[in-house]
Write a protein that holds these residues in place. Sequence first.
Motif, PDB file in Angstrom:
ATOM      1  N   THR A 161      60.291  29.520  41.484  1.00 41.12           N
ATOM      2  CA  THR A 161      59.372  30.222  40.923  1.00 41.12           C
ATOM      3  C   THR A 161      58.043  29.583  41.589  1.00 41.12           C
ATOM      4  O   THR A 161      57.890  28.395  41.539  1.00 41.12           O
ATOM      5  CB  THR A 161      59.167  30.269  39.348  1.00 41.12           C
ATOM      6  N   VAL A 162      57.115  30.216  42.406  1.00 44.28           N
ATOM      7  CA  VAL A 162      55.943  29.988  42.764  1.00 44.28           C
ATOM      8  C   VAL A 162      54.899  31.008  42.042  1.00 44.28           C
ATOM      9  O   VAL A 162      55.027  32.115  41.819  1.00 44.28           O
ATOM     10  CB  VAL A 162      55.834  29.848  44.261  1.00 44.28           C
ATOM     11  N   TRP A 163      53.624  30.356  41.695  1.00 44.64           N
ATOM     12  CA  TRP A 163      52.723  31.262  41.108  1.00 44.64           C
ATOM     13  C   TRP A 163      51.256  30.644  41.503  1.00 44.64           C
ATOM     14  O   TRP A 163      50.922  29.277  41.660  1.00 44.64           O
ATOM     15  CB  TRP A 163      52.641  31.207  39.629  1.00 44.64           C
ATOM     16  N   ALA A 164      50.474  31.305  41.310  1.00 49.47           N
ATOM     17  CA  ALA A 164      48.898  31.080  41.592  1.00 49.47           C
ATOM     18  C   ALA A 164      47.985  32.079  40.909  1.00 49.47           C
ATOM     19  O   ALA A 164      48.251  33.186  40.688  1.00 49.47           O
ATOM     20  CB  ALA A 164      48.656  31.091  43.018  1.00 49.47           C
ATOM     21  N   ALA A 165      46.527  31.445  40.424  1.00 49.36           N
ATOM     22  CA  ALA A 165      45.829  32.397  39.929  1.00 49.36           C
ATOM     23  C   ALA A 165      44.423  32.034  40.258  1.00 49.36           C
ATOM     24  O   ALA A 165      44.177  30.775  40.567  1.00 49.36           O
ATOM     25  CB  ALA A 165      45.819  31.956  38.247  1.00 49.36           C
ATOM     26  N   ALA A 166      43.817  32.959  40.291  1.00 50.53           N
ATOM     27  CA  ALA A 166      42.071  32.701  40.667  1.00 50.53           C
ATOM     28  C   ALA A 166      41.425  33.116  39.507  1.00 50.53           C
ATOM     29  O   ALA A 166      41.766  33.884  38.662  1.00 50.53           O
ATOM     30  CB  ALA A 166      41.792  33.724  41.764  1.00 50.53           C
ATOM     31  N   VAL A 167      40.499  32.083  39.107  1.00 53.22           N
ATOM     32  CA  VAL A 167      39.889  31.828  37.617  1.00 53.22           C
ATOM     33  C   VAL A 167      38.337  31.841  38.125  1.00 53.22           C
ATOM     34  O   VAL A 167      37.853  31.249  38.816  1.00 53.22           O
ATOM     35  CB  VAL A 167      40.472  30.676  36.800  1.00 53.22           C
ATOM     36  N   GLN A 168      37.541  32.414  37.130  1.00 56.88           N
ATOM     37  CA  GLN A 168      36.383  32.554  37.023  1.00 56.88           C
ATOM     38  C   GLN A 168      35.875  32.263  35.721  1.00 56.88           C
ATOM     39  O   GLN A 168      36.302  33.091  34.883  1.00 56.88           O
ATOM     40  CB  GLN A 168      35.607  33.604  38.039  1.00 56.88           C
ATOM     41  N   ALA A 169      34.721  31.266  35.516  1.00 60.77           N
ATOM     42  CA  ALA A 169      34.234  31.107  34.021  1.00 60.77           C
ATOM     43  C   ALA A 169      32.762  31.602  34.206  1.00 60.77           C
ATOM     44  O   ALA A 169      32.170  31.182  34.973  1.00 60.77           O
ATOM     45  CB  ALA A 169      34.252  29.744  33.690  1.00 60.77           C
ATOM     46  N   PHE A 170      32.716  32.267  33.088  1.00 61.57           N
ATOM     47  CA  PHE A 170      30.946  32.710  32.946  1.00 61.57           C
ATOM     48  C   PHE A 170      30.702  32.728  31.516  1.00 61.57           C
ATOM     49  O   PHE A 170      31.233  32.361  30.482  1.00 61.57           O
ATOM     50  CB  PHE A 170      30.867  34.076  33.574  1.00 61.57           C
ATOM     51  N   ASN A 171      29.123  33.162  31.346  1.00 64.85           N
ATOM     52  CA  ASN A 171      28.803  33.021  29.971  1.00 64.85           C
ATOM     53  C   ASN A 171      28.778  31.593  29.388  1.00 64.85           C
ATOM     54  O   ASN A 171      29.173  31.395  28.098  1.00 64.85           O
ATOM     55  CB  ASN A 171      29.272  34.033  29.036  1.00 64.85           C
ATOM     56  N   HIS A 172      28.788  30.778  30.227  1.00 63.91           N
ATOM     57  CA  HIS A 172      28.629  29.275  29.673  1.00 63.91           C
ATOM     58  C   HIS A 172      27.634  28.998  28.389  1.00 63.91           C
ATOM     59  O   HIS A 172      26.418  29.336  28.548  1.00 63.91           O
ATOM     60  CB  HIS A 172      28.338  28.208  30.783  1.00 63.91           C
TER      61      HIS A 172
END
Length: 445
Positions: free
Chosen positions: A366-377
């Motif tokens: 299995t291979v996987w990847a995710a793009a993540v963004q954090a906001f409203n800090h």
Amino acid sequence: MEELRTLGGPSSAAFGVNADGSVAVGWSLTSLGSQHAVLWEGSKSIIDLGTLGGQNSWAYGVNADGSVVVGVSEKAGFGRAFRWTEKTDMQDLKALLENAGVDMTDIDLLDATGVSDNGHFIVGTGSFSGQQRAYIVCYDDGTTAGLTTTDKLKNSINQLAETRAGLLAQHHGFAAPLLGTDKPMTSGNEAGVFVSGGSVSGGGFLRYGLGQGLVLLGGISYAKESYPDADLDRGFTGALAVQYLHTLSGWWHPFVELGGWVTPEAELSFSRTYANGAGTATGTGHTHGDLSYLYARAGILFTVSDGDQIALSAEIGRQRMAVEGYSEGVDGNPFEAHVFPGTDRADIVKARLQWSHRFTDDLDATVWAAAVQAFNHESGLRGKVWGIGTFVPASLDELTWAEYGARVGYKVTDVMTLDLFMTGVSGDSGIGTHVHAGAGLRFQF
């Protein structure tokens, strides 16, 4: 009004007075026409503080009990800041810092205009590689010594806020194996154990079918993480999720998942680095904190063939870290900070792709990847630097990072599979890149 004595000349000027008014400092003309820094003890006593070798000197500040006087003296044709005590007489402030181990390359202290009540903190104007700016000196008879500016201290608090956000981002990489995110979504009932390095962790996980497309996912782990400027010295993480996979729609199957993880009472360490003279100093503090993350995920699983699965999903979550207050150590840290208790929060969105492939009856990956963004800090960080004041960080920008991983499994027996895996997180400043690799055993039942 009382007239203060002079050193024989016709004029004098007073610029500073101690806490109870018993001592005043300034300058007086001598009988030879030079201006010398002086200390008055009442109207009858005057002490000539001397110079650093030039003709003139001026005193501008005195501490609460009158034992420490600061000002400026001519030295080799230039004005230089001085510190005076009855024990040491007048000393070049730059030389005192150099003798205490502070790197003063391309730095000259042009004057000293104020001193704190305890005599440990001195302010004035300095030349830093030819640019004039205000400075703050910490000096306690050589036992503690440092030189910095308020901008540098504020930057160190901003850096600490980024470090705390980065620790939360990196912790996602540890939580991934606990909820089976690196295994096929239709593996059936199974339980397993794993260990990993990069930072050290070990734990176990469970996948259990509840029927009607519902699956319970869970896990627990112990971890010691080490990153630049932050350490999780000890922490137990528990994770739990419920997944619904619709299996009645042919080759594509929508799914939803609700879950999260929590690391209560984790032992944490944070470091803060700031300019100290031409070099740097670091303050490190140890504390406890609670880290948590709650999420909702929705997506589609495509069964491309009997041996291939592709899963696309979108996720929204809320992460949180509550940190207890702590004080930094003072060794090599002249501007010690106390960090107040506070809670950091941020909203998270993820887009994730996973591919699982079975090469043979015994070998899969299995291979996987995710793009993540954090906001409203929301940063709960407040740091008080002793002798200076309280700082709060600037607002954090939106942070982005990538999560990724791979796993290869070999079926040792009909019910036992050996896995080799890696997970990683790479992101903005404060997050960096960290990869964990490990091995695990899965048992099907």
